[in-house]
Design an enzyme around this catalytic site. Sequence first.
Site, mmCIF file in Angstrom:
data_model
loop_
_atom_site.group_PDB
_atom_site.id
_atom_site.type_symbol
_atom_site.label_atom_id
_atom_site.label_comp_id
_atom_site.label_asym_id
_atom_site.label_seq_id
_atom_site.Cartn_x
_atom_site.Cartn_y
_atom_site.Cartn_z
ATOM 1 N N GLY A 49 0.909 -1.219 0.038
ATOM 2 C CA GLY A 49 0.019 0.016 -0.044
ATOM 3 C C GLY A 49 0.982 1.219 0.094
ATOM 4 O O GLY A 49 2.101 1.285 0.228
ATOM 5 N N GLN A 60 2.969 9.834 1.836
ATOM 6 C CA GLN A 60 4.459 9.206 1.751
ATOM 7 C C GLN A 60 5.142 9.782 0.690
ATOM 8 O O GLN A 60 6.334 9.543 0.551
ATOM 9 C CB GLN A 60 4.012 7.870 1.812
ATOM 10 C CG GLN A 60 3.455 7.183 2.966
ATOM 11 C CD GLN A 60 3.201 5.778 2.802
ATOM 12 O OE1 GLN A 60 2.257 5.301 2.368
ATOM 13 N NE2 GLN A 60 4.219 4.849 3.507
ATOM 14 N N CYS A 118 5.867 -0.219 7.661
ATOM 15 C CA CYS A 118 5.689 1.145 6.855
ATOM 16 C C CYS A 118 6.704 1.300 5.939
ATOM 17 O O CYS A 118 7.739 1.380 6.438
ATOM 18 C CB CYS A 118 5.001 2.166 7.652
ATOM 19 S SG CYS A 118 4.618 3.753 6.929
ATOM 20 N N LEU A 119 6.512 1.802 4.859
ATOM 21 C CA LEU A 119 7.748 2.265 3.913
ATOM 22 C C LEU A 119 8.124 3.387 4.349
ATOM 23 O O LEU A 119 9.439 3.673 4.099
ATOM 24 C CB LEU A 119 7.122 2.439 2.454
ATOM 25 C CG LEU A 119 6.709 0.995 1.805
ATOM 26 C CD1 LEU A 119 5.878 1.455 0.497
ATOM 27 C CD2 LEU A 119 7.920 0.080 1.614
ATOM 28 N N HIS A 174 -4.502 1.363 7.503
ATOM 29 C CA HIS A 174 -3.152 2.045 7.569
ATOM 30 C C HIS A 174 -2.960 2.830 6.902
ATOM 31 O O HIS A 174 -2.380 4.330 6.868
ATOM 32 C CB HIS A 174 -1.993 0.760 7.296
ATOM 33 C CG HIS A 174 -0.749 1.226 7.374
ATOM 34 N ND1 HIS A 174 0.130 0.747 8.275
ATOM 35 C CD2 HIS A 174 -0.253 2.025 6.302
ATOM 36 C CE1 HIS A 174 1.530 1.226 8.175
ATOM 37 N NE2 HIS A 174 1.375 2.166 6.746
ATOM 38 N N GLU A 175 -3.594 2.802 5.541
ATOM 39 C CA GLU A 175 -3.325 3.774 4.551
ATOM 40 C C GLU A 175 -4.289 5.046 4.777
ATOM 41 O O GLU A 175 -3.928 6.405 4.533
ATOM 42 C CB GLU A 175 -3.807 3.384 3.120
ATOM 43 C CG GLU A 175 -3.001 1.998 2.632
ATOM 44 C CD GLU A 175 -1.585 2.336 2.688
ATOM 45 O OE1 GLU A 175 -1.022 3.529 2.856
ATOM 46 O OE2 GLU A 175 -0.821 1.445 2.998
ATOM 47 N N HIS A 214 -2.475 7.383 7.215
ATOM 48 C CA HIS A 214 -1.777 8.136 6.536
ATOM 49 C C HIS A 214 -2.454 9.428 6.208
ATOM 50 O O HIS A 214 -1.691 10.433 6.315
ATOM 51 C CB HIS A 214 -1.018 7.660 5.463
ATOM 52 C CG HIS A 214 0.031 6.653 5.770
ATOM 53 N ND1 HIS A 214 1.474 7.197 6.344
ATOM 54 C CD2 HIS A 214 0.324 5.389 5.506
ATOM 55 C CE1 HIS A 214 2.118 6.084 6.333
ATOM 56 N NE2 HIS A 214 1.703 5.094 5.986
HETATM 57 O O1 GNR Z 1 4.024 -2.799 2.838
HETATM 58 C C1 GNR Z 1 3.331 -2.577 3.963
HETATM 59 N N1 GNR Z 1 2.900 -3.425 4.394
HETATM 60 C C2 GNR Z 1 2.011 -3.656 5.512
HETATM 61 C C3 GNR Z 1 1.875 -4.633 6.237
HETATM 62 C C4 GNR Z 1 0.891 -4.787 7.156
HETATM 63 C C5 GNR Z 1 -0.020 -3.814 7.345
HETATM 64 C C6 GNR Z 1 0.168 -2.448 6.651
HETATM 65 C C7 GNR Z 1 0.906 -2.493 5.644
HETATM 66 S S1 GNR Z 1 1.177 -1.324 4.587
HETATM 67 C C8 GNR Z 1 2.911 -1.222 3.962
HETATM 68 C C9 GNR Z 1 3.068 -0.291 3.010
HETATM 69 C C10 GNR Z 1 2.908 1.385 3.542
HETATM 70 O O2 GNR Z 1 3.672 1.760 4.504
HETATM 71 N N2 GNR Z 1 1.701 1.661 3.411
HETATM 72 O O3 GNR Z 1 1.641 2.946 3.925
HETATM 73 NI NI NI Z 2 2.683 3.033 5.697
#
Ligand code: GNR
Ligand code: NI
Length: 174
Positions: A47, A52, A97-98, A139-140, A143
């Site tokens: 995601g 980001q 999270c990236l 999670h997205e 953000h």
């Molecule tokens: O790559 C990602 N893996 C992930 C694993 C578990 C819950 C959420 C994520 S999102 C993350 C990529 C990211 O930072 N998206 O904002």
């Molecule tokens: Ni993230």
Amino acid sequence: MSDLYEIINVPDPVLKETAQAVNKVDADIQKQMDKMLATMYEAPGIGLAANQVNLLNRVLVMDLSRQDEGEDRSPICMANPEIIRESEELSVMEEGCLSIPRQYADVERPANVRVKYLDYDGKEAELEASGLLSHCVQHEIDHLNGVLFIDYLSSLKRNMILRKVDKLKKQNLI
Ligand code: GNR
Ligand code: NI
């Protein structure tokens, strides 16, 4: 072909900002979605949210297909996503999270959510998510509201993670 965005890491303040709704999904937003997908695939991640990549509009992309296992890509693009229903049941999953490279922690969230959004074609759509997809879409959307998964942890764990990222940066490992 499509060049990529640079992914912003903590503690950049853009990750704490609230992204603004898009008026409509026009050609520019579609281009942004394409480029965000390319950036996410290259990372690789499942995601990516606009904050980001230093953009503050309410756009996110996801793809939970397993390309390492030969599955076809199945990109999901959303503008103006809104959670319209969430389960009382909770789910704990390890998240990463990236923007917080190489750090992982268990996060508890509603197990199932229903999300309303505008799709790549600008049409209203809904997604019912459970499991990893549910964690990912929440999670997205977090953000886009300036919230990171580490915000759900104790300040002790959060600071430990932030210090580790800082250390990796100082060692040029990020
Ligand atoms: O790559 C990602 N893996 C992930 C694993 C578990 C819950 C959420 C994520 S999102 C993350 C990529 C990211 O930072 N998206 O904002
Ligand atoms: Ni993230």
